[in-house]
Design a protein around this motif. Sequence first.
Motif, PDB file in Angstrom:
ATOM      1  N   THR A  12       0.838  -1.213   0.000  1.00 25.69           N
ATOM      2  CA  THR A  12       0.000   0.000   0.000  1.00 25.69           C
ATOM      3  C   THR A  12       0.866   1.254   0.000  1.00 25.69           C
ATOM      4  O   THR A  12       0.500   2.268  -0.577  1.00 25.69           O
ATOM      5  CB  THR A  12      -0.942   0.035   1.229  1.00 25.69           C
ATOM      6  N   GLN A  15       1.873   1.638  -3.478  1.00 25.08           N
ATOM      7  CA  GLN A  15       0.740   2.139  -4.265  1.00 25.08           C
ATOM      8  C   GLN A  15       0.630   3.642  -4.142  1.00 25.08           C
ATOM      9  O   GLN A  15       0.367   4.342  -5.130  1.00 25.08           O
ATOM     10  CB  GLN A  15      -0.568   1.487  -3.797  1.00 25.08           C
ATOM     11  N   ALA A  16       0.884   4.156  -2.939  1.00 25.52           N
ATOM     12  CA  ALA A  16       0.822   5.620  -2.747  1.00 25.52           C
ATOM     13  C   ALA A  16       1.856   6.303  -3.637  1.00 25.52           C
ATOM     14  O   ALA A  16       1.593   7.333  -4.261  1.00 25.52           O
ATOM     15  CB  ALA A  16       1.063   5.955  -1.279  1.00 25.52           C
ATOM     16  N   ASP A  19       0.723   6.046  -7.319  1.00 28.06           N
ATOM     17  CA  ASP A  19      -0.349   7.021  -7.601  1.00 28.06           C
ATOM     18  C   ASP A  19       0.225   8.431  -7.716  1.00 28.06           C
ATOM     19  O   ASP A  19      -0.105   9.185  -8.628  1.00 28.06           O
ATOM     20  CB  ASP A  19      -1.422   6.985  -6.495  1.00 28.06           C
ATOM     21  N   ARG A 174       1.898   6.917   4.399  1.00 26.64           N
ATOM     22  CA  ARG A 174       1.828   7.070   2.947  1.00 26.64           C
ATOM     23  C   ARG A 174       1.997   8.538   2.547  1.00 26.64           C
ATOM     24  O   ARG A 174       2.759   8.857   1.642  1.00 26.64           O
ATOM     25  CB  ARG A 174       0.489   6.511   2.429  1.00 26.64           C
ATOM     26  N   ARG A 175       1.351   9.402   3.287  1.00 25.48           N
ATOM     27  CA  ARG A 175       1.440  10.855   2.966  1.00 25.48           C
ATOM     28  C   ARG A 175       2.862  11.370   3.246  1.00 25.48           C
ATOM     29  O   ARG A 175       3.443  12.096   2.442  1.00 25.48           O
ATOM     30  CB  ARG A 175       0.432  11.613   3.810  1.00 25.48           C
ATOM     31  N   VAL A 178       5.334  10.078   0.452  1.00 22.62           N
ATOM     32  CA  VAL A 178       5.172  10.766  -0.844  1.00 22.62           C
ATOM     33  C   VAL A 178       5.766  12.170  -0.763  1.00 22.62           C
ATOM     34  O   VAL A 178       6.501  12.593  -1.657  1.00 22.62           O
ATOM     35  CB  VAL A 178       3.691  10.798  -1.242  1.00 22.62           C
TER      36      VAL A 178
END
Length: 197
Positions: A12, A15-16, A19, A174-175, A178
Amino acid sequence: GRIVVLASGTGTLLQALLDATAEPAYPAGVVAVGTDRAGVGALDRARAAGVDTFSVAVRAYADRAAWDVALTEAVAAHRPDLVVSAGFMKILGPAFLSGITCPVINTHPALLPSFPGAHGVRDALAYGVKISGATVHLVDSGVDTGPILAQEAVPVLPSDTETELHERIKITERRLLVGTVAALVRGGRDRTRGDLP
Ligand code: GRF
């Protein structure tokens, strides 16, 4: 910037990044995803995004040192400007750390230096902390010990199970990942490990 992501699980966090890097404005792209085992969700996510994949399984090599060299060669082949360990559950050994000259970062679901290692969420919960969080750091020769690049606190609820806390942390993780990757790649590609802000 050319990013190689290393993962071991559902992916996941990967995935972040997939994306985010799909956005034209994002200053980097994931050029390959590597895992230490076949059949994990991260590989499926990479394939779905049309990204190269490789798997380097420890048991396929005579010993850990040979695996370390094989992983180094597989990563180096993609000429990364940045390597991101996103839920990669193996320690990157000396051959990797000397062979890969671009920055290598890791994300950890606890507020390092507290609760390093493979069970950071479980350990924090067992300790009874009221606040935990996520950490993004540069990888060095230790376990979860390199210079910290970013951290963010995540509340722990009295009713939390390990899974519930981990999933809440992963939202922040995730944030944080990124944002940190974007800052690193914008910061210039010729940086070597350790002299980052
Ligand atoms: C993340 O919390 C990572 O920090 C930890 O394992 C989790 C991986 O999650 N090592 P996923 O595989 O990216 O979903």
